[in-house]
Write an enzyme that holds these catalytic residues in place. Structure first.
Site, PDB file in Angstrom:
ATOM      1  N   ASP A  56       0.815  -1.212   0.000  1.00  0.00           N
ATOM      2  CA  ASP A  56       0.000   0.000   0.000  1.00  0.00           C
ATOM      3  C   ASP A  56       0.853   1.268   0.000  1.00  0.00           C
ATOM      4  OD1 ASP A  56       0.714  -0.936   2.596  1.00  0.00           O
ATOM      5  OD2 ASP A  56      -0.664   0.475   3.502  1.00  0.00           O
ATOM      6  N   ILE A  90       2.117 -10.276   0.995  1.00  0.00           N
ATOM      7  CA  ILE A  90       1.646 -11.600   1.415  1.00  0.00           C
ATOM      8  C   ILE A  90       0.463 -11.467   2.364  1.00  0.00           C
ATOM      9  CG2 ILE A  90       3.937 -12.628   1.131  1.00  0.00           C
ATOM     10  CD1 ILE A  90       4.038 -12.808   4.247  1.00  0.00           C
ATOM     11  N   ASP A  91       0.295 -10.301   3.003  1.00  0.00           N
ATOM     12  CA  ASP A  91      -0.823 -10.115   3.929  1.00  0.00           C
ATOM     13  C   ASP A  91      -2.176 -10.143   3.221  1.00  0.00           C
ATOM     14  OD1 ASP A  91       1.058  -9.860   5.869  1.00  0.00           O
ATOM     15  OD2 ASP A  91       0.696  -7.753   6.305  1.00  0.00           O
ATOM     16  N   GLY A 107       0.374 -10.778   9.373  1.00  0.00           N
ATOM     17  CA  GLY A 107      -0.874 -10.078   9.114  1.00  0.00           C
ATOM     18  C   GLY A 107      -1.072  -9.048  10.201  1.00  0.00           C
ATOM     19  N   TYR A 114       8.625 -14.784   7.818  1.00  0.00           N
ATOM     20  CA  TYR A 114       9.710 -14.603   6.846  1.00  0.00           C
ATOM     21  C   TYR A 114       9.890 -15.821   5.948  1.00  0.00           C
ATOM     22  CZ  TYR A 114      10.484 -10.747  10.003  1.00  0.00           C
ATOM     23  OH  TYR A 114      10.297  -9.632  10.769  1.00  0.00           O
ATOM     24  N   ARG A 169       7.469 -15.488   3.117  1.00  0.00           N
ATOM     25  CA  ARG A 169       7.867 -14.476   2.126  1.00  0.00           C
ATOM     26  C   ARG A 169       8.878 -15.040   1.137  1.00  0.00           C
ATOM     27  NH1 ARG A 169       9.490  -9.044   5.294  1.00  0.00           N
ATOM     28  NH2 ARG A 169      11.480 -10.121   5.132  1.00  0.00           N
TER      29      ARG A 169
END
Length: 702
Positions: free
Chosen positions: A199, A226-227, A279, A565, A568
């Site tokens: 964002d 990834i959230d 998250g 991590y 990710r």
């Protein structure tokens, strides 16, 4: 080189040995050769864009003021152009110089954004040059870039991470940084800059697009996190982008590991595995993991925020008042909910399980937010009034708590004093000391609480552990003894199970037997059996009964795990490989057709690949004012879990089944491993699959 070194060198040159010690595994070789499918729009030699009408956005006034030249950008759909005019061909196939930068944390699939852009650009003109800026936005600011070559692209196709050009978290958010970025674009002769990020990064893309318009540099954003909290809908709820890339791969990676813990806990039958998943703001990952694994307990922050304590409301109504504290889940109540689930499973012999907790769940606990606001006020007021420092005057936690207790007493004596009341003090004293210390820690330079330093899972589970110990003392938390095992144990010792059963168990005759609440120790067991006449005065409890009783006393053991991590850095799923490759091609189409200030996106992700439609979505109308470091700033709004959508409602409906507080096997689900060769892998996130039924679900509930 010694003779021994020579022998080792010869040994390492053997084909079979090289295959074992090579840096590249067979799986990675196959992965790099995988060719993702292309959307129908990219099946030809050319693409064009058309404006899509009907989508409405409520434009923020500040965005209109700061981004005047891109605020009115339309939604653009990319389509295959099979009969372009000559001037269109000339423009589309001109040599271009494009820069691309990764911004923020890695997300699986980023390399395929580069691959899709590279393939599309070179197909249009083999002389087009693409630069990758090193270490994120710092590379743009400092002018550090590397030319992307076919060898680089092929070496990283379909692989995880952002290793090709690395990433960073710097923001281009000052006039100085903006000027340096413009200098860099001029230095490399860029006609377009692509920003791959979340964002904040797409917010940066909008401001860069506005600033670089006069320089003729187009700027395109790509939604990465990834959230899963970049999802784009218009003001009427129509979905333009259902999910950011990287989400599916991270969720699947987490789910696979948590599924292994489900297997472990049901094998070793002694641990509760507490799994915190990334998250910080939204609980999308936790929701997807719940669907993938059927973990026994999954907390969804957005659900907790909507909680209403009806008992408090009813009591207030009878008293003729309004209890505003009835709205929102408290930490105490949340711990009770978890304890209740643990006790219920233990009652059927399952003193183990798996709990999934989203990283940011505490941000949805109303009292925590209230505490932060109130404590900020108390600390700030104290410093102002006393012309000194709160943390200097109250060095120890007990000193700070004593000051708060004095404020609570004051609230009872002064009707107009409400900043810290008795209920605040009671709730605050329920919080573990380390979290109390955290909430009372020094604020940052803007007076804000540093939330990221909180160990979410530890805060919750310490409250759970404390309450479970109380339930053990009250005789409520016990492990159920299987009836068949009880009968066999008693009969083996020559004792009548039917005679002793009613004396021992509060639910005699059930599949799993629970010792009476009053029996909380060998001493109370002996006393109760003596009182009932099951044994004589001064007679010891029979050995088989003592053995069974000891088995009924629970030991609550936890293992903590954090999943972030590792997800990710996962290799991308087929979904993310295909999604990001087409995003890269979308980026080129937008650039080739003159777009700027747009976010590359794929519409209909929730409906399956055959219906995917590449789009350019205007970024500026998606922005709103949000407090950042004590001041309001324009940012792209994050998307939270929609608790009305089918995905969450399905999880809510299946909570009891997945808790499985019954005498049957758990309902754990085993997700397939991530593999581009697997035919068992779902074609999209399960949350998207379920949410594709939104219209049917809405009609069924009307």
């Amino acid at each position: 080189m010694t003779t021994e070194d020579g022998r080792m060198a010869a040994f390492l040159q053997k084909k079979e040995v090289r295959q074992v010690v090579d840096n590249v595994s067979r799986e990675e070789t196959l992965r790099k050769s995988f060719q993702p499918e292309r959307c129908e729009a990219f099946a030809g030699a050319y693409t064009a864009v058309r404006t899509v009408s009907g989508f409405k956005f409520k434009k923020n006034r500040e965005a209109e003021k700061q981004l005047p030249d891109i605020i009115d950008n339309p939604v653009q759909q990319i389509y295959r152009e099979d009969a372009p005019a000559e001037d269109f061909k000339e423009k589309y196939c001109r040599k271009q110089t494009i820069g691309i930068v990764f911004s923020g944390g890695p997300a699986p699939g980023g390399h395929n954004v580069i691959a899709g852009l590279f393939d599309a650009a070179r197909a249009a003109n083999p002389e087009t040059v693409i630069y990758g800026f090193i270490l994120g936005p710092d590379g743009v600011i400092e002018g550090e870039a590397v030319e992307i070559t076919p060898e680089m692209v092929n070496n990283y196709r379909n692989t995880g991470g952002f290793s090709m050009i690395k990433t960073g978290r710097t923001k281009i958010d000052t006039q100085e940084k903006m000027a340096l970025s413009k200098t860099t674009c001029a230095k490399y002769g860029l006609n377009a800059l692509v920003i791959v990020g979340g964002d904040d990064s797409n917010t940066n893309a909008a401001f860069l697009a506005q600033a670089m318009l006069e320089d003729g540099v187009q700027v395109i954003g790509v939604p990465k996190t990834i959230d899963g909290d970049i999802q784009v809908r218009d003001d009427e709820g129509r979905v333009l982008c259902a999910m950011s890339f990287g989400f599916h791969s991270a969720a699947r990676g987490f789910a696979r590991q948590i599924s292994n813990l489900c297997t472990d806990c049901s094998s070793d039958v002694k641990y509760w595995h507490v799994c915190k998943v990334m998250g910080r703001v939204a609980s999308h990952l936790a929701l997807e993991v719940a669907l993938q694994t059927h973990a026994n307990i999954t907390l969804i922050g957005e659900d907790l925020a909507d909680y209403v304590d009806q008992r408090r409301l009813d009591a207030a109504e009878k008293a003729g008042t309004i209890d505003y504290t009835a709205y929102g889940m408290t930490l105490r109540h949340l711990s009770r909910v978890i304890c209740d689930a643990i006790v219920r499973r233990a009652a059927v012999g399952k003193n183990y399980g798996v709990i999934v907790i989203p990283e940011g769940v505490l941000e949805f606990i109303n009292e925590i937010q209230v505490f932060i606001i109130k404590l900020n006020t108390i600390i700030g007021e104290y410093n102002y009034t006393h012309d000194t420092d709160f943390h200097t005057d109250f060095l120890l936690l007990e000193d700070k708590l004593d000051y708060l207790r004095r404020l609570a007493r004051r609230s009872r004596e002064e009707a107009d004093f409400s900043v810290w009341n008795t209920r605040d003090d009671d709730l605050f004293n329920d919080i573990p000391p380390f979290f109390q210390e955290g909430l009372l820690m020094e604020r940052d330079s803007h007076g804000n609480f540093p939330f990221s330093q909180v160990e979410t899972e530890r805060v919750i589970m310490e409250l759970v552990t404390d309450y479970l110990e109380r339930l053990i003392e009250q005789g409520e938390y016990k492990i159920g003894i299987k009836n068949v095992y009880y009968v066999q144990t008693m009969q083996k010792a020559g004792m009548d199970p039917d005679y002793y059963g009613p004396f021992l168990f509060r639910n005699w005759g059930q599949d799993y037997l629970l010792f009476h609440v009053s029996m909380i120790s060998l001493k109370t067991l002996t006393s109760e059996l003596t009182r009932q006449g099951a044994i004589l005065d001064n007679e010891k409890v029979p050995g088989p009964i003592e053995k069974l009783f000891k088995k009924s006393i629970p030991k609550f053991k936890t293992q903590y795990h954090f999943y972030g991590y590792d997800g990710r850095g996962n290799d991308p799923t087929t979904f993310d490989c295909t999604y990001t490759y087409n995003l890269g091609m979308t980026v080129f189409s937008l650039i080739a057709n003159g777009a700027t200030g747009q976010m590359a996106a794929i519409k209909n992700l929730e409906k399956g690949f055959a219906k995917w439609v590449p789009l350019g979505i205007p970024i500026a109308p998606l922005m709103h004012l949000e407090e950042r470091k004590g001041r309001l700033e324009l940012v792209l709004e994050k998307s939270l879990v929609d608790v009305r959508a089918p995905a969450f409602q399905a999880v809510k409906a299946l909570r009891a089944a997945w808790l499985c507080a019954r005498s049957e096997d758990d309902h754990f689900r085993k997700p397939a491993p991530i593999s581009l060769e697997a035919t068992t892998e779902e074609d999209r996130p399960l949350t998207l699959t379920l949410n594709a039924f939104a219209d049917e679900f809405k009609q069924a509930n009307e």
